[in-house]
Design a protein around this motif. Structure first.
Motif, mmCIF file in Angstrom:
data_model
loop_
_atom_site.group_PDB
_atom_site.id
_atom_site.type_symbol
_atom_site.label_atom_id
_atom_site.label_comp_id
_atom_site.label_asym_id
_atom_site.label_seq_id
_atom_site.Cartn_x
_atom_site.Cartn_y
_atom_site.Cartn_z
ATOM 1 N N LEU A 122 29.918 17.519 17.172
ATOM 2 C CA LEU A 122 28.920 16.651 17.788
ATOM 3 C C LEU A 122 27.520 17.222 17.637
ATOM 4 O O LEU A 122 27.318 18.440 17.597
ATOM 5 N N ARG A 123 26.555 16.334 17.561
ATOM 6 C CA ARG A 123 25.145 16.701 17.430
ATOM 7 C C ARG A 123 24.700 17.558 18.622
ATOM 8 O O ARG A 123 24.883 17.173 19.780
ATOM 9 N N GLU A 124 24.133 18.689 18.329
ATOM 10 C CA GLU A 124 23.675 19.578 19.387
ATOM 11 C C GLU A 124 22.514 18.936 20.144
ATOM 12 O O GLU A 124 21.592 18.384 19.544
ATOM 13 N N GLY A 125 22.581 18.982 21.458
ATOM 14 C CA GLY A 125 21.507 18.446 22.288
ATOM 15 C C GLY A 125 21.605 16.963 22.574
ATOM 16 O O GLY A 125 20.727 16.408 23.247
ATOM 17 N N ALA A 126 22.657 16.303 22.081
ATOM 18 C CA ALA A 126 22.817 14.869 22.364
ATOM 19 C C ALA A 126 23.043 14.658 23.856
ATOM 20 O O ALA A 126 23.837 15.370 24.484
ATOM 21 N N LYS A 127 22.338 13.694 24.437
ATOM 22 C CA LYS A 127 22.419 13.442 25.878
ATOM 23 C C LYS A 127 22.693 11.970 26.153
ATOM 24 O O LYS A 127 22.317 11.095 25.374
ATOM 25 N N TRP A 128 23.321 11.755 27.308
ATOM 26 C CA TRP A 128 23.451 10.401 27.815
ATOM 27 C C TRP A 128 22.144 9.977 28.466
ATOM 28 O O TRP A 128 21.295 10.813 28.795
ATOM 29 N N HIS A 129 21.982 8.699 28.664
ATOM 30 C CA HIS A 129 20.739 8.191 29.225
ATOM 31 C C HIS A 129 20.494 8.658 30.659
ATOM 32 O O HIS A 129 19.377 8.536 31.166
ATOM 33 N N ASP A 130 21.521 9.207 31.319
ATOM 34 C CA ASP A 130 21.322 9.781 32.650
ATOM 35 C C ASP A 130 21.033 11.273 32.593
ATOM 36 O O ASP A 130 20.958 11.942 33.624
ATOM 37 N N ARG A 155 32.335 20.759 21.627
ATOM 38 C CA ARG A 155 31.509 19.977 20.706
ATOM 39 C C ARG A 155 32.262 19.572 19.451
ATOM 40 O O ARG A 155 31.637 19.116 18.480
ATOM 41 N N SER A 156 33.584 19.682 19.448
ATOM 42 C CA SER A 156 34.346 19.342 18.245
ATOM 43 C C SER A 156 35.594 18.536 18.608
ATOM 44 O O SER A 156 36.233 18.796 19.626
ATOM 45 N N VAL A 176 26.406 15.016 26.009
ATOM 46 C CA VAL A 176 27.558 14.386 25.358
ATOM 47 C C VAL A 176 28.536 15.485 24.974
ATOM 48 O O VAL A 176 28.152 16.496 24.380
ATOM 49 N N THR A 177 29.821 15.296 25.304
ATOM 50 C CA THR A 177 30.829 16.317 25.020
ATOM 51 C C THR A 177 32.030 15.719 24.297
ATOM 52 O O THR A 177 32.191 14.493 24.221
ATOM 53 N N ALA A 178 32.883 16.609 23.815
ATOM 54 C CA ALA A 178 34.121 16.175 23.166
ATOM 55 C C ALA A 178 35.001 15.385 24.123
ATOM 56 O O ALA A 178 35.754 14.494 23.703
ATOM 57 N N ASP A 179 34.931 15.698 25.417
ATOM 58 C CA ASP A 179 35.720 14.957 26.399
ATOM 59 C C ASP A 179 35.358 13.478 26.401
ATOM 60 O O ASP A 179 36.220 12.613 26.612
#
Length: 540
Positions: free
Chosen positions: A118-126, A168-169, A130-133
Protein backbone atom coordinates in the motif's frame (compact mmCIF):
# COMPACT_ATOMS: atom_id res chain seq x y z
CA UNK A 1 -46.34 -15.22 -6.10
CA UNK A 2 -43.69 -15.73 -3.45
CA UNK A 3 -41.19 -12.88 -3.28
CA UNK A 4 -37.70 -13.89 -4.46
CA UNK A 5 -34.80 -14.32 -2.06
CA UNK A 6 -33.96 -10.84 -0.78
CA UNK A 7 -30.24 -11.56 -0.99
CA UNK A 8 -30.54 -11.65 -4.74
CA UNK A 9 -33.00 -8.84 -5.36
CA UNK A 10 -30.93 -6.43 -3.28
CA UNK A 11 -28.43 -5.92 -6.08
CA UNK A 12 -30.89 -4.76 -8.67
CA UNK A 13 -32.99 -2.82 -6.20
CA UNK A 14 -29.91 -0.84 -5.18
CA UNK A 15 -28.56 0.07 -8.55
CA UNK A 16 -31.39 0.59 -11.00
CA UNK A 17 -34.44 1.84 -9.23
CA UNK A 18 -34.80 4.83 -6.95
CA UNK A 19 -34.95 3.57 -3.38
CA UNK A 20 -38.34 3.97 -1.74
CA UNK A 21 -36.82 4.53 1.70
CA UNK A 22 -34.26 7.06 0.58
CA UNK A 23 -35.61 9.95 2.61
CA UNK A 24 -34.85 8.18 5.86
CA UNK A 25 -31.49 6.97 4.58
CA UNK A 26 -30.53 10.48 3.54
CA UNK A 27 -31.29 11.74 7.02
CA UNK A 28 -28.80 9.19 8.30
CA UNK A 29 -26.24 10.16 5.67
CA UNK A 30 -26.14 13.82 6.64
CA UNK A 31 -25.70 13.18 10.36
CA UNK A 32 -23.84 9.97 11.08
CA UNK A 33 -20.32 10.74 9.97
CA UNK A 34 -17.91 13.59 10.21
CA UNK A 35 -16.16 11.85 7.35
CA UNK A 36 -18.88 12.65 4.86
CA UNK A 37 -21.39 15.03 6.35
CA UNK A 38 -21.35 18.81 6.14
CA UNK A 39 -23.53 21.87 6.03
CA UNK A 40 -26.73 21.74 4.03
CA UNK A 41 -26.25 22.80 0.44
CA UNK A 42 -28.60 23.84 -2.33
CA UNK A 43 -28.47 23.81 -6.09
CA UNK A 44 -27.65 27.53 -6.04
CA UNK A 45 -24.12 26.72 -4.91
CA UNK A 46 -21.75 27.56 -7.73
CA UNK A 47 -23.54 30.52 -9.27
CA UNK A 48 -21.08 33.18 -10.43
CA UNK A 49 -17.46 32.99 -11.50
CA UNK A 50 -15.74 31.11 -8.67
CA UNK A 51 -12.63 29.65 -10.30
CA UNK A 52 -12.08 27.34 -7.34
CA UNK A 53 -15.33 25.54 -8.15
CA UNK A 54 -16.62 23.23 -10.88
CA UNK A 55 -20.40 22.99 -11.10
CA UNK A 56 -21.61 19.94 -13.03
CA UNK A 57 -25.06 18.84 -14.12
CA UNK A 58 -25.61 15.09 -13.93
CA UNK A 59 -28.59 13.67 -15.79
CA UNK A 60 -29.16 10.87 -13.30
CA UNK A 61 -30.45 10.68 -9.73
CA UNK A 62 -28.14 10.97 -6.73
CA UNK A 63 -30.62 9.21 -4.45
CA UNK A 64 -29.79 5.63 -5.33
CA UNK A 65 -27.26 3.46 -3.46
CA UNK A 66 -23.84 4.95 -2.66
CA UNK A 67 -22.45 1.64 -1.36
CA UNK A 68 -19.46 1.02 -3.69
CA UNK A 69 -19.93 -2.74 -3.43
CA UNK A 70 -23.59 -2.60 -4.42
CA UNK A 71 -24.30 0.29 -6.75
CA UNK A 72 -24.54 0.80 -10.48
CA UNK A 73 -26.09 4.26 -10.11
CA UNK A 74 -24.48 6.53 -12.72
CA UNK A 75 -24.31 9.50 -10.34
CA UNK A 76 -23.01 7.52 -7.37
CA UNK A 77 -20.44 5.56 -9.38
CA UNK A 78 -19.04 8.73 -10.96
CA UNK A 79 -18.77 10.35 -7.53
CA UNK A 80 -17.25 7.23 -5.97
CA UNK A 81 -14.43 7.37 -8.53
CA UNK A 82 -13.47 10.76 -7.05
CA UNK A 83 -13.92 9.73 -3.39
CA UNK A 84 -12.51 6.20 -3.17
CA UNK A 85 -9.60 4.24 -4.66
CA UNK A 86 -8.97 0.64 -5.60
CA UNK A 87 -5.62 -1.09 -5.27
CA UNK A 88 -5.35 -0.36 -8.97
CA UNK A 89 -7.33 2.11 -11.07
CA UNK A 90 -7.87 2.51 -14.79
CA UNK A 91 -8.00 5.65 -16.87
CA UNK A 92 -11.69 6.46 -17.45
CA UNK A 93 -11.26 6.67 -21.23
CA UNK A 94 -8.29 4.52 -22.29
CA UNK A 95 -8.83 1.99 -19.46
CA UNK A 96 -5.07 1.72 -19.02
CA UNK A 97 -4.35 0.49 -15.48
CA UNK A 98 -2.21 2.39 -12.98
CA UNK A 99 -1.32 1.91 -9.29
CA UNK A 100 -3.66 3.74 -6.91
CA UNK A 101 -3.59 2.55 -3.29
CA UNK A 102 -1.05 -0.03 -4.39
CA UNK A 103 2.47 1.09 -5.24
CA UNK A 104 2.91 -0.92 -8.45
CA UNK A 105 1.17 -3.02 -11.08
CA UNK A 106 1.66 -6.80 -10.89
CA UNK A 107 4.78 -7.94 -12.73
CA UNK A 108 3.44 -11.39 -13.68
CA UNK A 109 -0.24 -11.36 -14.63
CA UNK A 110 -0.17 -15.14 -15.24
CA UNK A 111 0.68 -15.82 -11.59
CA UNK A 112 -2.00 -17.07 -9.22
CA UNK A 113 -0.78 -14.95 -6.30
CA UNK A 114 -0.42 -11.18 -6.60
CA UNK A 115 1.23 -9.21 -3.80
CA UNK A 116 0.55 -5.50 -3.31
CA UNK A 117 2.16 -2.95 -1.02
CA UNK A 118 0.00 0.00 0.00
CA UNK A 119 1.00 3.59 -0.69
CA UNK A 120 2.89 5.02 2.26
CA UNK A 121 1.02 7.84 3.98
CA UNK A 122 -2.37 7.06 2.43
CA UNK A 123 -5.14 8.32 4.73
CA UNK A 124 -8.87 8.10 5.02
CA UNK A 125 -10.85 11.31 4.86
CA UNK A 126 -11.19 11.20 8.67
CA UNK A 127 -7.40 11.29 9.00
CA UNK A 128 -6.79 7.65 9.97
CA UNK A 129 -4.23 5.58 8.00
CA UNK A 130 -5.17 3.10 5.29
CA UNK A 131 -4.04 -0.40 6.29
CA UNK A 132 -3.99 -3.94 4.97
CA UNK A 133 -6.88 -4.70 7.34
CA UNK A 134 -9.06 -2.32 5.31
CA UNK A 135 -8.21 -4.16 2.09
CA UNK A 136 -8.98 -7.58 3.59
CA UNK A 137 -12.21 -6.26 5.14
CA UNK A 138 -13.42 -4.89 1.78
CA UNK A 139 -12.60 -8.00 -0.22
CA UNK A 140 -14.18 -10.28 2.38
CA UNK A 141 -17.47 -8.47 1.78
CA UNK A 142 -17.04 -8.71 -1.99
CA UNK A 143 -16.37 -12.45 -1.88
CA UNK A 144 -18.95 -13.33 0.79
CA UNK A 145 -21.74 -15.37 -0.89
CA UNK A 146 -24.13 -14.45 1.93
CA UNK A 147 -23.64 -10.72 1.35
CA UNK A 148 -24.02 -11.41 -2.39
CA UNK A 149 -23.03 -7.86 -3.31
CA UNK A 150 -23.25 -6.71 -6.91
CA UNK A 151 -19.51 -6.47 -7.59
CA UNK A 152 -19.02 -9.95 -6.15
CA UNK A 153 -20.40 -11.32 -9.42
CA UNK A 154 -17.25 -10.03 -11.10
CA UNK A 155 -14.82 -11.69 -8.63
CA UNK A 156 -16.11 -14.87 -7.00
CA UNK A 157 -15.50 -17.06 -10.07
CA UNK A 158 -11.72 -16.49 -10.08
CA UNK A 159 -10.59 -14.85 -6.80
CA UNK A 160 -10.14 -17.25 -3.89
CA UNK A 161 -9.08 -15.00 -1.03
CA UNK A 162 -7.26 -11.83 -0.02
CA UNK A 163 -4.94 -12.12 2.96
CA UNK A 164 -2.85 -9.75 5.03
CA UNK A 165 0.94 -10.06 4.84
CA UNK A 166 1.74 -7.13 7.14
CA UNK A 167 0.22 -3.74 7.94
CA UNK A 168 0.97 -2.39 4.43
CA UNK A 169 0.96 -5.54 2.29
CA UNK A 170 -1.68 -7.97 1.04
CA UNK A 171 -1.80 -11.01 -1.23
CA UNK A 172 -4.57 -11.87 -3.66
CA UNK A 173 -4.86 -15.62 -4.25
CA UNK A 174 -6.55 -16.67 -7.51
CA UNK A 175 -8.34 -19.91 -8.31
CA UNK A 176 -6.66 -19.89 -11.73
CA UNK A 177 -4.61 -17.37 -13.73
CA UNK A 178 -6.76 -14.37 -14.59
CA UNK A 179 -4.83 -11.54 -16.32
CA UNK A 180 -8.00 -9.45 -16.75
CA UNK A 181 -7.81 -8.81 -13.01
CA UNK A 182 -5.43 -5.92 -13.71
CA UNK A 183 -8.34 -3.82 -14.98
CA UNK A 184 -10.99 -5.44 -12.85
CA UNK A 185 -9.40 -4.59 -9.50
CA UNK A 186 -10.44 -0.98 -10.09
CA UNK A 187 -14.05 -2.05 -9.41
CA UNK A 188 -13.36 -2.81 -5.75
CA UNK A 189 -13.02 0.49 -3.92
CA UNK A 190 -11.19 -0.06 -0.65
CA UNK A 191 -13.27 1.05 2.35
CA UNK A 192 -12.23 1.75 5.96
CA UNK A 193 -12.91 -1.12 8.32
CA UNK A 194 -13.22 1.19 11.34
CA UNK A 195 -16.12 3.01 9.65
CA UNK A 196 -18.06 0.34 7.77
CA UNK A 197 -17.76 -2.53 10.25
CA UNK A 198 -20.02 -0.63 12.65
CA UNK A 199 -23.66 -1.77 13.01
CA UNK A 200 -25.88 -0.23 10.33
CA UNK A 201 -22.92 1.21 8.43
CA UNK A 202 -23.71 -0.53 5.13
CA UNK A 203 -27.22 0.89 5.21
CA UNK A 204 -25.71 4.29 5.88
CA UNK A 205 -23.36 3.79 2.91
CA UNK A 206 -26.35 3.02 0.75
CA UNK A 207 -27.93 6.30 1.88
CA UNK A 208 -24.90 8.44 1.03
CA UNK A 209 -22.35 8.03 3.83
CA UNK A 210 -18.81 8.06 2.41
CA UNK A 211 -15.28 7.85 3.79
CA UNK A 212 -12.62 7.31 1.17
CA UNK A 213 -8.93 7.82 0.53
CA UNK A 214 -9.38 9.57 -2.81
CA UNK A 215 -8.64 13.14 -3.95
CA UNK A 216 -12.09 14.51 -3.08
CA UNK A 217 -14.19 14.10 0.03
CA UNK A 218 -17.93 14.50 0.16
CA UNK A 219 -19.03 17.63 2.03
CA UNK A 220 -22.82 17.39 1.78
CA UNK A 221 -25.40 15.15 0.18
CA UNK A 222 -28.91 16.31 -0.61
CA UNK A 223 -30.85 13.52 -2.35
CA UNK A 224 -32.71 14.68 -5.47
CA UNK A 225 -30.86 18.03 -5.32
CA UNK A 226 -27.05 17.98 -5.27
CA UNK A 227 -23.87 16.58 -3.76
CA UNK A 228 -20.84 18.75 -2.94
CA UNK A 229 -17.16 17.87 -2.68
CA UNK A 230 -13.91 19.49 -1.63
CA UNK A 231 -10.28 18.60 -2.26
CA UNK A 232 -8.75 16.28 0.35
CA UNK A 233 -5.63 18.04 1.60
CA UNK A 234 -3.88 14.84 2.76
CA UNK A 235 -4.30 12.94 -0.51
CA UNK A 236 -0.88 11.78 -1.78
CA UNK A 237 -1.92 9.54 -4.69
CA UNK A 238 -1.35 9.69 -8.46
CA UNK A 239 -4.29 11.90 -9.49
CA UNK A 240 -4.77 14.78 -7.03
CA UNK A 241 -7.72 17.17 -7.05
CA UNK A 242 -7.52 19.92 -9.66
CA UNK A 243 -10.00 22.31 -8.03
CA UNK A 244 -10.86 23.08 -4.42
CA UNK A 245 -14.61 22.46 -4.68
CA UNK A 246 -17.18 20.68 -6.83
CA UNK A 247 -20.97 20.90 -6.84
CA UNK A 248 -22.82 18.20 -8.75
CA UNK A 249 -26.46 18.96 -9.47
CA UNK A 250 -28.82 16.05 -10.15
CA UNK A 251 -31.29 17.08 -12.85
CA UNK A 252 -33.05 14.20 -14.55
CA UNK A 253 -35.39 16.45 -16.57
CA UNK A 254 -33.68 17.08 -19.91
CA UNK A 255 -34.92 20.64 -20.51
CA UNK A 256 -33.94 21.78 -17.02
CA UNK A 257 -30.53 20.17 -17.43
CA UNK A 258 -29.90 22.01 -20.69
CA UNK A 259 -31.05 25.30 -19.15
CA UNK A 260 -28.42 25.03 -16.38
CA UNK A 261 -25.58 25.05 -18.88
CA UNK A 262 -27.09 27.50 -21.41
CA UNK A 263 -26.64 31.23 -21.79
CA UNK A 264 -24.18 33.82 -20.57
CA UNK A 265 -25.19 33.39 -16.93
CA UNK A 266 -25.05 29.60 -16.97
CA UNK A 267 -24.56 28.16 -13.51
CA UNK A 268 -22.81 24.97 -14.62
CA UNK A 269 -19.71 24.47 -16.74
CA UNK A 270 -20.35 20.85 -17.77
CA UNK A 271 -23.34 18.53 -18.28
CA UNK A 272 -23.62 14.88 -19.18
CA UNK A 273 -26.50 12.99 -20.82
CA UNK A 274 -27.12 15.84 -23.25
CA UNK A 275 -30.29 15.26 -25.31
CA UNK A 276 -29.62 14.67 -28.99
CA UNK A 277 -32.15 17.34 -29.93
CA UNK A 278 -30.14 20.02 -28.10
CA UNK A 279 -26.70 19.35 -29.61
CA UNK A 280 -26.99 21.97 -32.33
CA UNK A 281 -28.34 24.60 -29.93
CA UNK A 282 -25.55 24.11 -27.39
CA UNK A 283 -22.82 23.95 -30.00
CA UNK A 284 -24.12 27.14 -31.58
CA UNK A 285 -23.87 28.94 -28.25
CA UNK A 286 -20.15 28.24 -27.94
CA UNK A 287 -20.18 25.03 -25.91
CA UNK A 288 -18.23 21.96 -26.93
CA UNK A 289 -20.51 18.94 -27.36
CA UNK A 290 -18.86 15.58 -27.94
CA UNK A 291 -19.98 11.98 -27.70
CA UNK A 292 -18.51 8.75 -26.47
CA UNK A 293 -19.44 5.44 -28.04
CA UNK A 294 -19.68 2.36 -25.88
CA UNK A 295 -21.94 -0.31 -24.49
CA UNK A 296 -24.80 2.09 -23.67
CA UNK A 297 -27.92 0.42 -25.00
CA UNK A 298 -31.64 -0.08 -24.86
CA UNK A 299 -32.52 -3.72 -24.28
CA UNK A 300 -35.67 -5.81 -24.22
CA UNK A 301 -36.15 -8.28 -21.39
CA UNK A 302 -38.73 -11.07 -21.72
CA UNK A 303 -40.53 -12.94 -18.99
CA UNK A 304 -39.92 -16.51 -20.14
CA UNK A 305 -42.16 -17.78 -17.35
CA UNK A 306 -45.19 -16.31 -19.16
CA UNK A 307 -46.47 -17.73 -22.44
CA UNK A 308 -45.80 -17.22 -25.30
CA UNK A 309 -42.44 -15.66 -24.30
CA UNK A 310 -41.12 -19.05 -23.24
CA UNK A 311 -40.88 -19.78 -26.99
CA UNK A 312 -37.62 -18.49 -28.44
CA UNK A 313 -39.33 -17.97 -31.81
CA UNK A 314 -41.67 -15.38 -30.28
CA UNK A 315 -38.79 -13.48 -28.68
CA UNK A 316 -36.89 -13.53 -31.95
CA UNK A 317 -39.94 -12.40 -33.91
CA UNK A 318 -40.41 -9.33 -31.76
CA UNK A 319 -36.78 -8.31 -32.22
CA UNK A 320 -36.85 -8.89 -35.99
CA UNK A 321 -39.96 -6.72 -36.22
CA UNK A 322 -38.35 -3.54 -34.81
CA UNK A 323 -37.45 -0.87 -37.36
CA UNK A 324 -34.16 0.09 -35.72
CA UNK A 325 -33.11 2.41 -38.54
CA UNK A 326 -36.20 4.58 -38.07
CA UNK A 327 -35.61 4.49 -34.30
CA UNK A 328 -32.05 5.72 -34.74
CA UNK A 329 -32.93 8.41 -37.27
CA UNK A 330 -35.99 9.77 -35.46
CA UNK A 331 -35.54 9.14 -31.75
CA UNK A 332 -31.75 9.17 -31.50
CA UNK A 333 -31.03 11.76 -34.22
CA UNK A 334 -28.49 9.42 -35.78
CA UNK A 335 -26.52 8.78 -32.58
CA UNK A 336 -27.03 5.03 -32.43
CA UNK A 337 -26.10 1.72 -34.04
CA UNK A 338 -28.34 -1.34 -34.47
CA UNK A 339 -27.17 -4.15 -32.19
CA UNK A 340 -25.32 -6.85 -34.13
CA UNK A 341 -24.08 -8.56 -30.96
CA UNK A 342 -24.58 -8.21 -27.25
CA UNK A 343 -21.30 -6.25 -27.32
CA UNK A 344 -20.97 -2.91 -29.10
CA UNK A 345 -18.76 -2.76 -32.19
CA UNK A 346 -15.99 -0.82 -30.40
CA UNK A 347 -15.47 -3.54 -27.79
CA UNK A 348 -12.17 -5.46 -28.20
CA UNK A 349 -14.02 -8.79 -28.04
CA UNK A 350 -16.73 -7.83 -30.54
CA UNK A 351 -17.73 -10.12 -33.39
CA UNK A 352 -20.99 -10.05 -35.30
CA UNK A 353 -23.31 -12.67 -33.84
CA UNK A 354 -24.65 -15.50 -35.97
CA UNK A 355 -28.15 -14.15 -35.26
CA UNK A 356 -28.55 -10.48 -36.13
CA UNK A 357 -31.99 -8.93 -35.70
CA UNK A 358 -32.13 -6.71 -38.76
CA UNK A 359 -35.56 -5.27 -39.58
CA UNK A 360 -37.47 -8.14 -41.21
CA UNK A 361 -41.27 -8.01 -40.70
CA UNK A 362 -41.90 -11.02 -42.94
CA UNK A 363 -39.52 -13.18 -40.95
CA UNK A 364 -41.15 -11.95 -37.75
CA UNK A 365 -44.59 -12.97 -39.00
CA UNK A 366 -43.28 -16.37 -40.09
CA UNK A 367 -41.74 -17.02 -36.67
CA UNK A 368 -44.99 -16.14 -34.90
CA UNK A 369 -46.89 -18.42 -37.27
CA UNK A 370 -44.42 -21.26 -36.67
CA UNK A 371 -44.91 -20.80 -32.92
CA UNK A 372 -48.71 -20.96 -33.41
CA UNK A 373 -49.18 -17.48 -31.95
CA UNK A 374 -52.04 -15.32 -33.19
CA UNK A 375 -53.79 -12.21 -31.85
CA UNK A 376 -50.89 -11.45 -29.54
CA UNK A 377 -51.30 -8.40 -27.26
CA UNK A 378 -48.30 -7.01 -25.37
CA UNK A 379 -47.94 -4.47 -22.60
CA UNK A 380 -44.42 -3.07 -22.96
CA UNK A 381 -43.25 -1.70 -19.63
CA UNK A 382 -40.33 0.74 -19.77
CA UNK A 383 -38.19 3.00 -17.61
CA UNK A 384 -38.92 6.69 -18.02
CA UNK A 385 -35.42 7.65 -19.21
CA UNK A 386 -36.00 10.36 -21.82
CA UNK A 387 -34.25 8.73 -24.76
CA UNK A 388 -35.86 5.36 -24.01
CA UNK A 389 -39.28 7.05 -24.05
CA UNK A 390 -38.42 8.55 -27.43
CA UNK A 391 -37.74 5.06 -28.81
CA UNK A 392 -40.94 3.41 -27.60
CA UNK A 393 -43.30 4.65 -30.38
CA UNK A 394 -41.09 3.00 -33.01
CA UNK A 395 -41.32 -0.32 -31.18
CA UNK A 396 -45.10 -0.03 -30.87
CA UNK A 397 -45.51 0.86 -34.56
CA UNK A 398 -43.23 -2.00 -35.58
CA UNK A 399 -45.12 -4.57 -33.54
CA UNK A 400 -48.50 -3.28 -34.68
CA UNK A 401 -47.25 -3.70 -38.27
CA UNK A 402 -46.90 -7.48 -37.74
CA UNK A 403 -50.30 -7.74 -36.05
CA UNK A 404 -49.19 -7.50 -32.42
CA UNK A 405 -51.36 -5.13 -30.40
CA UNK A 406 -49.04 -3.04 -28.24
CA UNK A 407 -49.69 -0.96 -25.13
CA UNK A 408 -46.83 1.26 -23.96
CA UNK A 409 -46.38 1.62 -20.22
CA UNK A 410 -43.41 3.87 -19.37
CA UNK A 411 -43.06 4.53 -15.65
CA UNK A 412 -40.74 5.64 -12.91
CA UNK A 413 -37.74 3.36 -12.69
CA UNK A 414 -38.42 2.74 -9.01
CA UNK A 415 -41.99 1.67 -9.63
CA UNK A 416 -41.05 -0.66 -12.46
CA UNK A 417 -38.31 -2.52 -10.62
CA UNK A 418 -40.32 -2.69 -7.43
CA UNK A 419 -42.70 -4.84 -9.46
CA UNK A 420 -39.76 -6.91 -10.69
CA UNK A 421 -38.44 -7.37 -7.16
CA UNK A 422 -41.87 -8.48 -5.96
CA UNK A 423 -42.13 -11.04 -8.79
CA UNK A 424 -45.19 -9.33 -10.17
CA UNK A 425 -46.17 -10.62 -13.57
CA UNK A 426 -45.02 -8.83 -16.71
CA UNK A 427 -44.49 -9.58 -20.37
CA UNK A 428 -41.71 -7.41 -21.82
CA UNK A 429 -39.58 -4.61 -20.37
CA UNK A 430 -37.52 -1.97 -22.19
CA UNK A 431 -34.71 -0.37 -20.19
CA UNK A 432 -31.25 1.17 -20.51
CA UNK A 433 -27.99 -0.34 -19.35
CA UNK A 434 -24.24 0.18 -19.64
CA UNK A 435 -21.89 -2.36 -18.02
CA UNK A 436 -18.94 -0.24 -19.25
CA UNK A 437 -19.27 1.61 -15.95
CA UNK A 438 -17.42 -1.40 -14.54
CA UNK A 439 -15.12 -2.27 -17.43
CA UNK A 440 -14.73 -3.46 -21.00
CA UNK A 441 -13.91 -7.17 -20.87
CA UNK A 442 -16.58 -9.48 -22.21
CA UNK A 443 -16.69 -11.74 -19.17
CA UNK A 444 -17.49 -8.80 -16.90
CA UNK A 445 -20.10 -7.35 -19.26
CA UNK A 446 -21.96 -10.62 -19.60
CA UNK A 447 -21.86 -11.44 -15.90
CA UNK A 448 -23.50 -8.09 -15.24
CA UNK A 449 -26.72 -9.58 -16.67
CA UNK A 450 -26.13 -13.30 -17.12
CA UNK A 451 -25.28 -14.65 -13.65
CA UNK A 452 -26.86 -17.75 -12.17
CA UNK A 453 -29.13 -16.62 -9.33
CA UNK A 454 -28.59 -12.96 -10.22
CA UNK A 455 -31.42 -10.48 -10.23
CA UNK A 456 -31.68 -10.10 -14.01
CA UNK A 457 -31.94 -13.85 -14.50
CA UNK A 458 -34.57 -14.08 -11.78
CA UNK A 459 -36.58 -11.40 -13.55
CA UNK A 460 -36.46 -13.37 -16.83
CA UNK A 461 -37.33 -16.71 -15.14
CA UNK A 462 -34.76 -18.26 -17.49
CA UNK A 463 -31.68 -19.21 -15.49
CA UNK A 464 -32.92 -22.67 -14.49
CA UNK A 465 -33.38 -23.69 -18.14
CA UNK A 466 -31.02 -26.16 -19.86
CA UNK A 467 -29.95 -23.40 -22.24
CA UNK A 468 -28.97 -21.16 -19.34
CA UNK A 469 -27.07 -23.96 -17.62
CA UNK A 470 -25.07 -24.56 -20.80
CA UNK A 471 -24.42 -20.82 -21.19
CA UNK A 472 -23.09 -20.40 -17.65
CA UNK A 473 -20.80 -23.39 -18.13
CA UNK A 474 -19.48 -21.90 -21.38
CA UNK A 475 -18.82 -18.57 -19.67
CA UNK A 476 -16.87 -20.31 -16.89
CA UNK A 477 -14.87 -22.27 -19.45
CA UNK A 478 -13.93 -19.09 -21.30
CA UNK A 479 -12.92 -17.33 -18.08
CA UNK A 480 -10.48 -20.15 -17.23
CA UNK A 481 -8.93 -20.43 -20.71
CA UNK A 482 -5.32 -19.12 -20.54
CA UNK A 483 -4.78 -18.81 -24.30
CA UNK A 484 -6.08 -15.42 -25.52
CA UNK A 485 -7.20 -16.58 -28.95
CA UNK A 486 -8.93 -19.68 -27.62
CA UNK A 487 -10.60 -17.56 -24.96
CA UNK A 488 -11.87 -15.13 -27.59
CA UNK A 489 -13.27 -18.00 -29.67
CA UNK A 490 -15.15 -19.30 -26.63
CA UNK A 491 -16.48 -15.81 -25.91
CA UNK A 492 -17.81 -15.54 -29.47
CA UNK A 493 -19.53 -18.92 -29.07
CA UNK A 494 -21.44 -17.88 -25.96
CA UNK A 495 -22.26 -14.49 -27.47
CA UNK A 496 -23.91 -16.40 -30.32
CA UNK A 497 -25.97 -18.36 -27.78
CA UNK A 498 -27.11 -15.17 -26.05
CA UNK A 499 -28.11 -13.64 -29.40
CA UNK A 500 -30.04 -16.74 -30.45
CA UNK A 501 -31.89 -17.10 -27.13
CA UNK A 502 -32.91 -13.39 -27.06
CA UNK A 503 -33.90 -13.40 -23.39
CA UNK A 504 -32.32 -10.06 -22.47
CA UNK A 505 -30.86 -8.44 -25.56
CA UNK A 506 -29.92 -4.97 -26.86
CA UNK A 507 -31.89 -3.31 -29.64
CA UNK A 508 -29.54 -0.36 -30.22
CA UNK A 509 -26.24 0.88 -28.85
CA UNK A 510 -26.14 4.64 -28.41
CA UNK A 511 -23.64 7.48 -28.17
CA UNK A 512 -23.62 9.48 -24.92
CA UNK A 513 -23.14 13.23 -25.26
CA UNK A 514 -21.29 15.60 -22.91
CA UNK A 515 -21.34 19.40 -23.18
CA UNK A 516 -18.94 21.84 -21.53
CA UNK A 517 -17.74 25.42 -21.73
CA UNK A 518 -14.20 25.37 -23.21
CA UNK A 519 -13.61 28.91 -21.90
CA UNK A 520 -14.06 27.68 -18.33
CA UNK A 521 -12.82 24.07 -18.38
CA UNK A 522 -9.86 22.25 -19.92
CA UNK A 523 -9.00 18.56 -20.02
CA UNK A 524 -12.55 17.25 -20.45
CA UNK A 525 -12.86 13.85 -22.12
CA UNK A 526 -16.38 12.60 -22.87
CA UNK A 527 -17.25 9.10 -21.70
CA UNK A 528 -19.08 6.36 -23.51
CA UNK A 529 -20.82 5.41 -20.26
CA UNK A 530 -22.98 7.51 -17.89
CA UNK A 531 -21.47 10.12 -15.62
CA UNK A 532 -18.35 12.27 -15.76
CA UNK A 533 -14.77 12.10 -14.52
CA UNK A 534 -13.15 15.39 -13.49
CA UNK A 535 -9.91 14.11 -11.97
CA UNK A 536 -7.82 15.71 -14.73
CA UNK A 537 -10.13 18.63 -15.58
CA UNK A 538 -9.01 22.15 -14.72
CA UNK A 539 -11.04 25.30 -14.12
CA UNK A 540 -10.01 28.24 -16.33
Amino acid sequence: MRAPDSRHVLNRRDFLRYTATMGAAAAVATTVSACSSGPASTSSVGAGGDKDLITAVIGYGNDQSWDPTQTASAFAMAAINHIYEGLLETDPITREPYPALATALPTDTAATTWKFTLREGAKWHDGKPVTADDVVFTYQRVLDPKANVLVGNFFRAWLGEVRKVDDRSVELVFKFPFPDAVQRLSIVKIMPKHVFSEPGAWDAAKGGKTCGSGPYKQVSHQPKSNTTFEAFADYNGPRPATVKKMNWLTIVDASARVAKISGGSAEAQIADNVPYSNIEQLSGSGLTVEGGKGMNHMFLMFNTGTKPFDDVRVRQALLYAIDTRTMIDVALKGHGTPASSFLNEQNPSYAEAKTVYSHDPDKAKALLAAAGVTNLSITLMAVNVSWIADCLPTIANSWEAIGVKTTLQPQDTSALFTKMDQSQDYQVVAAASNPNQFGLDADLILRYNYTRGGSWMKYTKWDASPQATALFAAMDQAAQEPDKQKKLALVHQYLDTIAEQAVLYPVVHTELMTAWDPKKLSGVRPQGYPGINLLQVKRL
